[in-house]
Design a protein around this motif. Structure first.
Motif, PDB file in Angstrom:
ATOM      1  N   MET A  32     -16.167  -8.989  -4.552  1.00 15.67           N
ATOM      2  CA  MET A  32     -15.160  -8.716  -5.582  1.00 15.67           C
ATOM      3  C   MET A  32     -13.761  -9.130  -5.125  1.00 15.67           C
ATOM      4  O   MET A  32     -12.973  -9.660  -5.906  1.00 15.67           O
ATOM      5  CB  MET A  32     -15.174  -7.232  -5.968  1.00 15.67           C
ATOM      6  CG  MET A  32     -16.342  -6.856  -6.808  1.00 15.67           C
ATOM      7  SD  MET A  32     -16.338  -7.804  -8.347  1.00 15.67           S
ATOM      8  CE  MET A  32     -17.916  -7.381  -8.988  1.00 15.67           C
ATOM      9  N   TYR A  33     -13.464  -8.895  -3.854  1.00 18.07           N
ATOM     10  CA  TYR A  33     -12.171  -9.326  -3.318  1.00 18.07           C
ATOM     11  C   TYR A  33     -12.021 -10.841  -3.448  1.00 18.07           C
ATOM     12  O   TYR A  33     -10.985 -11.345  -3.866  1.00 18.07           O
ATOM     13  CB  TYR A  33     -12.028  -8.901  -1.855  1.00 18.07           C
ATOM     14  CG  TYR A  33     -10.869  -9.564  -1.165  1.00 18.07           C
ATOM     15  CD1 TYR A  33      -9.565  -9.179  -1.446  1.00 18.07           C
ATOM     16  CD2 TYR A  33     -11.078 -10.595  -0.262  1.00 18.07           C
ATOM     17  CE1 TYR A  33      -8.498  -9.806  -0.835  1.00 18.07           C
ATOM     18  CE2 TYR A  33     -10.014 -11.223   0.357  1.00 18.07           C
ATOM     19  CZ  TYR A  33      -8.724 -10.817   0.072  1.00 18.07           C
ATOM     20  OH  TYR A  33      -7.665 -11.442   0.672  1.00 18.07           O
ATOM     21  N   SER A  34     -13.064 -11.571  -3.105  1.00 17.48           N
ATOM     22  CA  SER A  34     -13.026 -13.024  -3.186  1.00 17.48           C
ATOM     23  C   SER A  34     -12.822 -13.490  -4.629  1.00 17.48           C
ATOM     24  O   SER A  34     -12.031 -14.398  -4.885  1.00 17.48           O
ATOM     25  CB  SER A  34     -14.326 -13.609  -2.626  1.00 17.48           C
ATOM     26  OG  SER A  34     -14.319 -14.996  -2.738  1.00 17.48           O
ATOM     27  N   TYR A  48     -12.946  -8.304 -13.728  1.00 17.03           N
ATOM     28  CA  TYR A  48     -13.479  -8.208 -12.366  1.00 17.03           C
ATOM     29  C   TYR A  48     -13.169  -6.838 -11.758  1.00 17.03           C
ATOM     30  O   TYR A  48     -13.998  -6.264 -11.053  1.00 17.03           O
ATOM     31  CB  TYR A  48     -12.897  -9.303 -11.474  1.00 17.03           C
ATOM     32  CG  TYR A  48     -13.398 -10.694 -11.781  1.00 17.03           C
ATOM     33  CD1 TYR A  48     -14.659 -10.908 -12.338  1.00 17.03           C
ATOM     34  CD2 TYR A  48     -12.622 -11.795 -11.519  1.00 17.03           C
ATOM     35  CE1 TYR A  48     -15.118 -12.170 -12.621  1.00 17.03           C
ATOM     36  CE2 TYR A  48     -13.073 -13.083 -11.802  1.00 17.03           C
ATOM     37  CZ  TYR A  48     -14.317 -13.258 -12.348  1.00 17.03           C
ATOM     38  OH  TYR A  48     -14.769 -14.513 -12.620  1.00 17.03           O
ATOM     39  N   LEU A  49     -11.971  -6.326 -12.011  1.00 19.27           N
ATOM     40  CA  LEU A  49     -11.624  -4.990 -11.502  1.00 19.27           C
ATOM     41  C   LEU A  49     -12.532  -3.925 -12.112  1.00 19.27           C
ATOM     42  O   LEU A  49     -12.983  -3.011 -11.417  1.00 19.27           O
ATOM     43  CB  LEU A  49     -10.157  -4.675 -11.793  1.00 19.27           C
ATOM     44  CG  LEU A  49      -9.139  -5.369 -10.916  1.00 19.27           C
ATOM     45  CD1 LEU A  49      -7.738  -5.194 -11.475  1.00 19.27           C
ATOM     46  CD2 LEU A  49      -9.207  -4.833  -9.496  1.00 19.27           C
ATOM     47  N   LEU A  50     -12.796  -4.037 -13.402  1.00 19.08           N
ATOM     48  CA  LEU A  50     -13.687  -3.078 -14.060  1.00 19.08           C
ATOM     49  C   LEU A  50     -15.107  -3.187 -13.511  1.00 19.08           C
ATOM     50  O   LEU A  50     -15.777  -2.174 -13.318  1.00 19.08           O
ATOM     51  CB  LEU A  50     -13.673  -3.290 -15.574  1.00 19.08           C
ATOM     52  CG  LEU A  50     -12.372  -2.913 -16.272  1.00 19.08           C
ATOM     53  CD1 LEU A  50     -12.396  -3.367 -17.720  1.00 19.08           C
ATOM     54  CD2 LEU A  50     -12.108  -1.428 -16.164  1.00 19.08           C
ATOM     55  N   GLU A  51     -15.546  -4.403 -13.241  1.00 19.37           N
ATOM     56  CA  GLU A  51     -16.872  -4.608 -12.645  1.00 19.37           C
ATOM     57  C   GLU A  51     -16.935  -3.980 -11.257  1.00 19.37           C
ATOM     58  O   GLU A  51     -17.932  -3.359 -10.883  1.00 19.37           O
ATOM     59  CB  GLU A  51     -17.192  -6.104 -12.579  1.00 19.37           C
ATOM     60  CG  GLU A  51     -18.518  -6.431 -11.955  1.00 19.37           C
ATOM     61  CD  GLU A  51     -19.710  -5.962 -12.768  1.00 19.37           C
ATOM     62  OE1 GLU A  51     -20.785  -5.770 -12.161  1.00 19.37           O
ATOM     63  OE2 GLU A  51     -19.588  -5.773 -13.985  1.00 19.37           O
ATOM     64  N   ALA A  52     -15.873  -4.134 -10.487  1.00 17.57           N
ATOM     65  CA  ALA A  52     -15.819  -3.529  -9.146  1.00 17.57           C
ATOM     66  C   ALA A  52     -15.882  -2.008  -9.254  1.00 17.57           C
ATOM     67  O   ALA A  52     -16.608  -1.349  -8.498  1.00 17.57           O
ATOM     68  CB  ALA A  52     -14.544  -3.952  -8.419  1.00 17.57           C
ATOM     69  N   ILE A  59     -10.496   1.635  -6.586  1.00  5.93           N
ATOM     70  CA  ILE A  59      -9.329   0.773  -6.764  1.00  5.93           C
ATOM     71  C   ILE A  59      -8.103   1.620  -6.443  1.00  5.93           C
ATOM     72  O   ILE A  59      -7.877   2.650  -7.071  1.00  5.93           O
ATOM     73  CB  ILE A  59      -9.223   0.245  -8.210  1.00  5.93           C
ATOM     74  CG1 ILE A  59     -10.545  -0.360  -8.684  1.00  5.93           C
ATOM     75  CG2 ILE A  59      -8.058  -0.729  -8.339  1.00  5.93           C
ATOM     76  CD1 ILE A  59     -10.977  -1.593  -7.964  1.00  5.93           C
ATOM     77  N   LEU A  60      -7.335   1.197  -5.445  1.00  8.59           N
ATOM     78  CA  LEU A  60      -6.148   1.947  -5.022  1.00  8.59           C
ATOM     79  C   LEU A  60      -4.890   1.315  -5.594  1.00  8.59           C
ATOM     80  O   LEU A  60      -4.789   0.086  -5.689  1.00  8.59           O
ATOM     81  CB  LEU A  60      -6.060   1.987  -3.493  1.00  8.59           C
ATOM     82  CG  LEU A  60      -7.256   2.574  -2.751  1.00  8.59           C
ATOM     83  CD1 LEU A  60      -7.039   2.475  -1.249  1.00  8.59           C
ATOM     84  CD2 LEU A  60      -7.497   4.011  -3.168  1.00  8.59           C
ATOM     85  N   GLU A 162     -10.343   3.478 -17.526  1.00 13.81           N
ATOM     86  CA  GLU A 162     -11.663   3.249 -16.942  1.00 13.81           C
ATOM     87  C   GLU A 162     -11.570   2.911 -15.452  1.00 13.81           C
ATOM     88  O   GLU A 162     -12.441   3.266 -14.671  1.00 13.81           O
ATOM     89  CB  GLU A 162     -12.373   2.116 -17.684  1.00 13.81           C
ATOM     90  CG  GLU A 162     -13.829   1.980 -17.334  1.00 13.81           C
ATOM     91  CD  GLU A 162     -14.525   0.914 -18.155  1.00 13.81           C
ATOM     92  OE1 GLU A 162     -15.530   0.396 -17.661  1.00 13.81           O
ATOM     93  OE2 GLU A 162     -14.067   0.605 -19.269  1.00 13.81           O
ATOM     94  N   LEU A 163     -10.481   2.207 -15.069  1.00 13.19           N
ATOM     95  CA  LEU A 163     -10.300   1.858 -13.655  1.00 13.19           C
ATOM     96  C   LEU A 163     -10.139   3.089 -12.782  1.00 13.19           C
ATOM     97  O   LEU A 163     -10.619   3.130 -11.669  1.00 13.19           O
ATOM     98  CB  LEU A 163      -9.057   0.982 -13.472  1.00 13.19           C
ATOM     99  CG  LEU A 163      -9.241  -0.509 -13.513  1.00 13.19           C
ATOM    100  CD1 LEU A 163      -7.931  -1.197 -13.259  1.00 13.19           C
ATOM    101  CD2 LEU A 163     -10.267  -0.988 -12.527  1.00 13.19           C
ATOM    102  N   GLY A 164      -9.418   4.105 -13.293  1.00 11.15           N
ATOM    103  CA  GLY A 164      -9.207   5.316 -12.510  1.00 11.15           C
ATOM    104  C   GLY A 164      -8.527   5.021 -11.196  1.00 11.15           C
ATOM    105  O   GLY A 164      -9.025   5.389 -10.129  1.00 11.15           O
ATOM    106  N   ILE A 165      -7.396   4.345 -11.240  1.00 12.71           N
ATOM    107  CA  ILE A 165      -6.682   3.935 -10.030  1.00 12.71           C
ATOM    108  C   ILE A 165      -6.312   5.147  -9.203  1.00 12.71           C
ATOM    109  O   ILE A 165      -5.768   6.121  -9.707  1.00 12.71           O
ATOM    110  CB  ILE A 165      -5.425   3.124 -10.401  1.00 12.71           C
ATOM    111  CG1 ILE A 165      -5.842   1.861 -11.133  1.00 12.71           C
ATOM    112  CG2 ILE A 165      -4.612   2.787  -9.179  1.00 12.71           C
ATOM    113  CD1 ILE A 165      -4.720   1.127 -11.803  1.00 12.71           C
TER     114      ILE A 165
END
Length: 169
Positions: A32-34, A48-52, A59-60, A162-165
């Motif tokens: 995911m980083y790549s 991609y962030l949501l998939e991660a 996710i910070l 949804e990300l919940g950072i």
């Protein structure tokens, strides 16, 4: 009938699909980083962030004492970079990173250069709570509400929720 162009392409694509799936399964954080690091289109970064996040990768939020300029791997998490924030360009993020650690708000005020880190940059950092790790710095109790406005790529409120950072220095 002897022309095998289609067959060779099918074999190559199936092999690439297999390798990609293998990396995603065995190295999900690095995969995911790549994707995030090398994706040029801002519109696909949020997907991609949501998939991660769905894959269990925390996710910070950005932090002036920890974040690099771009998205980074932080332990077992992905952390937003400083340049992912609107108004925080490469020059400002490089200056902030080079002058670390920031111990207090007074320390920040004394060492910051207005030519490189102007009031719009500070406003954006406060809006997404990137100054959280600095003692007595202004904080935002609900930074998630500002991600729609201050993130460098398109987001909507549902995606941010949804990300919940998470916020950890």
């Amino acid at each position: 009938a002897n022309y095998s162009f289609n067959l060779s392409h099918a074999v190559c694509y199936s092999y690439m699909s297999y390798v990609t799936a293998w990396f995603k399964f065995y190295y999900p954080l690095e995969y995911m980083y790549s994707l995030l690091k090398h994706e040029g289109k801002d519109t696909t970064k949020m997907s991609y962030l949501l998939e991660a996040k769905r894959g269990g990768i925390p996710i910070l939020g950005p932090d002036v004492n920890v974040s690099e300029s771009d998205m980074m791997v932080d332990g077992e998490s992905l952390r937003f970079g400083l340049s992912d924030i609107k108004n925080v360009g490469v020059t400002a993020s490089k200056f902030i990173i080079d002058k670390r650690p920031w111990k207090s708000w007074v320390d920040w005020a004394e060492r910051i250069e207005a030519r490189k880190v102007n009031s719009r940059v500070v406003e954006s950092l406060v809006a997404v709570d990137a100054l959280r790790s600095i003692d007595d710095a202004p904080h935002n109790s609900e930074p998630e509400k500002n991600y729609m406005e201050y993130l460098n790529y398109p987001v909507d409120l549902e995606s941010v929720a949804e990300l919940g950072i998470e916020y950890q220095p």
